[in-house]
Design a protein around this motif. Structure first.
Motif, PDB file in Angstrom:
ATOM      1  N   LEU A   9       0.848  -1.190   0.000  1.00 15.87           N
ATOM      2  CA  LEU A   9       0.000   0.000   0.000  1.00 15.87           C
ATOM      3  C   LEU A   9       0.885   1.242   0.000  1.00 15.87           C
ATOM      4  N   ILE A  10       0.695   2.104  -0.991  1.00 20.57           N
ATOM      5  CA  ILE A  10       1.578   3.253  -1.182  1.00 20.57           C
ATOM      6  C   ILE A  10       0.794   4.555  -1.085  1.00 20.57           C
ATOM      7  N   ASP A  11       1.311   5.468  -0.301  1.00 27.41           N
ATOM      8  CA  ASP A  11       0.757   6.818  -0.221  1.00 27.41           C
ATOM      9  C   ASP A  11       1.318   7.603  -1.402  1.00 27.41           C
ATOM     10  N   GLY A  12       0.595   7.570  -2.516  1.00 24.03           N
ATOM     11  CA  GLY A  12       1.094   8.160  -3.751  1.00 24.03           C
ATOM     12  C   GLY A  12       1.154   9.672  -3.748  1.00 24.03           C
ATOM     13  N   SER A  33       3.166 -10.283  -3.484  1.00 21.80           N
ATOM     14  CA  SER A  33       2.197  -9.238  -3.131  1.00 21.80           C
ATOM     15  C   SER A  33       0.924  -9.450  -3.935  1.00 21.80           C
ATOM     16  N   THR A  34      -0.101  -9.948  -3.264  1.00 26.59           N
ATOM     17  CA  THR A  34      -1.380 -10.207  -3.925  1.00 26.59           C
ATOM     18  C   THR A  34      -2.185  -8.928  -4.108  1.00 26.59           C
ATOM     19  N   VAL A  35      -1.804  -7.881  -3.386  1.00 24.70           N
ATOM     20  CA  VAL A  35      -2.463  -6.580  -3.493  1.00 24.70           C
ATOM     21  C   VAL A  35      -1.386  -5.521  -3.668  1.00 24.70           C
ATOM     22  N   ASP A  49       0.674   6.366 -12.664  1.00 25.84           N
ATOM     23  CA  ASP A  49      -0.080   5.706 -13.725  1.00 25.84           C
ATOM     24  C   ASP A  49       0.839   4.988 -14.701  1.00 25.84           C
ATOM     25  N   VAL A  50       2.113   5.389 -14.754  1.00 26.57           N
ATOM     26  CA  VAL A  50       3.081   4.721 -15.627  1.00 26.57           C
ATOM     27  C   VAL A  50       3.555   3.420 -14.999  1.00 26.57           C
ATOM     28  N   ALA A  51       3.604   3.372 -13.682  1.00 25.74           N
ATOM     29  CA  ALA A  51       4.054   2.168 -12.971  1.00 25.74           C
ATOM     30  C   ALA A  51       2.918   1.157 -12.967  1.00 25.74           C
ATOM     31  N   ARG A  55      -2.384  -0.838  -8.861  1.00 20.80           N
ATOM     32  CA  ARG A  55      -3.738  -0.341  -9.085  1.00 20.80           C
ATOM     33  C   ARG A  55      -3.850   1.034  -8.437  1.00 20.80           C
ATOM     34  N   ILE A  56      -4.297   2.016  -9.197  1.00 19.24           N
ATOM     35  CA  ILE A  56      -4.457   3.369  -8.681  1.00 19.24           C
ATOM     36  C   ILE A  56      -5.814   3.494  -7.990  1.00 19.24           C
TER      37      ILE A  56
END
Length: 221
Positions: A9-12, A33-35, A49-51, A55-56
């Motif tokens: 989980l990333i704080d984008g 990493s299933t999520v 969005d390029v990576a 999922r965004i």
């Protein structure tokens, strides 16, 4: 220790997409990493969005919206889906609370953040690792253009995600954008270019049978 399920989980809004590859490598040390989710205001064009391995999750422009949605979904992943380990990438102290909660539920929490990450978040995690600016090259405008074009080609010509022969890639790319010439790029060949961007692309096979895949896409991403 390897875990059977890991949520990344990333704080984008807080962590740059330049760290995508480094975050993926650190996460893979814990297990599959299933999520893989990035929480951000998608309208700001953060580069995530390029990576394509992620999922965004669009959080909108409200204050702390990304932190709140990330925390809510982390609780659901822990209590309903039974995820064993979490990787939380942020340099924001506001996510200290969810890190504490997850540990209280018996979950392993790996925190990833920059040098500026506060001690409150660092100590809330089971383990904290700093992201290294030197370890991850910043993608320039040319990189972004090429990556977007290759991803567009893969979406069009490899819809079932079985891989695309690298020997066919150049022709498809030139049809999308005839200004892209791989010989003018530092790596000079598609195989070397793709191999240097493992956060986005995976190369399999040998010789004429080498294929390119979008890295690590799962049903949840």
């Amino acid at each position: 220790m390897a875990y059977s399920s890991v949520a990344l989980l990333i704080d984008g809004d807080n962590i740059s997409s330049d760290f995508a590859g480094q975050i993926m490598r650190r996460s893979s040390d814990l297990g599959p990493s299933t999520v893989r989710r990035v929480y951000c205001n998608a309208a700001t064009k953060t580069g995530w969005d390029v990576a394509s391995s992620f999922r965004i999750v669009h959080s909108g422009a409200a204050k702390n919206a990304s932190d709140i949605i990330l925390s809510i979904e982390a609780v659901e992943l822990a209590l309903v889906r039974g995820i064993e380990a979490f990787v939380i990438a942020t340099s924001d102290q506001d996510l200290s609370h969810i890190a504490h909660f997850l540990r209280e539920q018996g979950k392993h929490v790996l925190g990833l953040g920059e040098e500026k990450a506060p001690s409150s978040f660092r100590f809330a995690c089971s383990k904290f690792d700093e992201l290294n600016h030197c370890a991850t090259p910043t993608q320039n405008t040319e990189d972004n253009l090429i990556n977007r074009t290759v991803l567009a080609v893969l979406r069009k010509h490899d819809p079932h995600r079985r891989g695309l022969l690298i020997s066919r890639l150049n022709g498809f790319v030139r049809r999308e954008n005839d200004e892209i010439k791989i010989k003018d790029v530092k790596e000079k060949t598609w195989a070397k270019y793709l191999a240097a961007r493992q956060a986005l692309f995976t190369v399999t096979g040998d010789g004429a049978e080498r294929m390119v895949h979008v890295t690590g896409l799962s049903e949840d991403t």
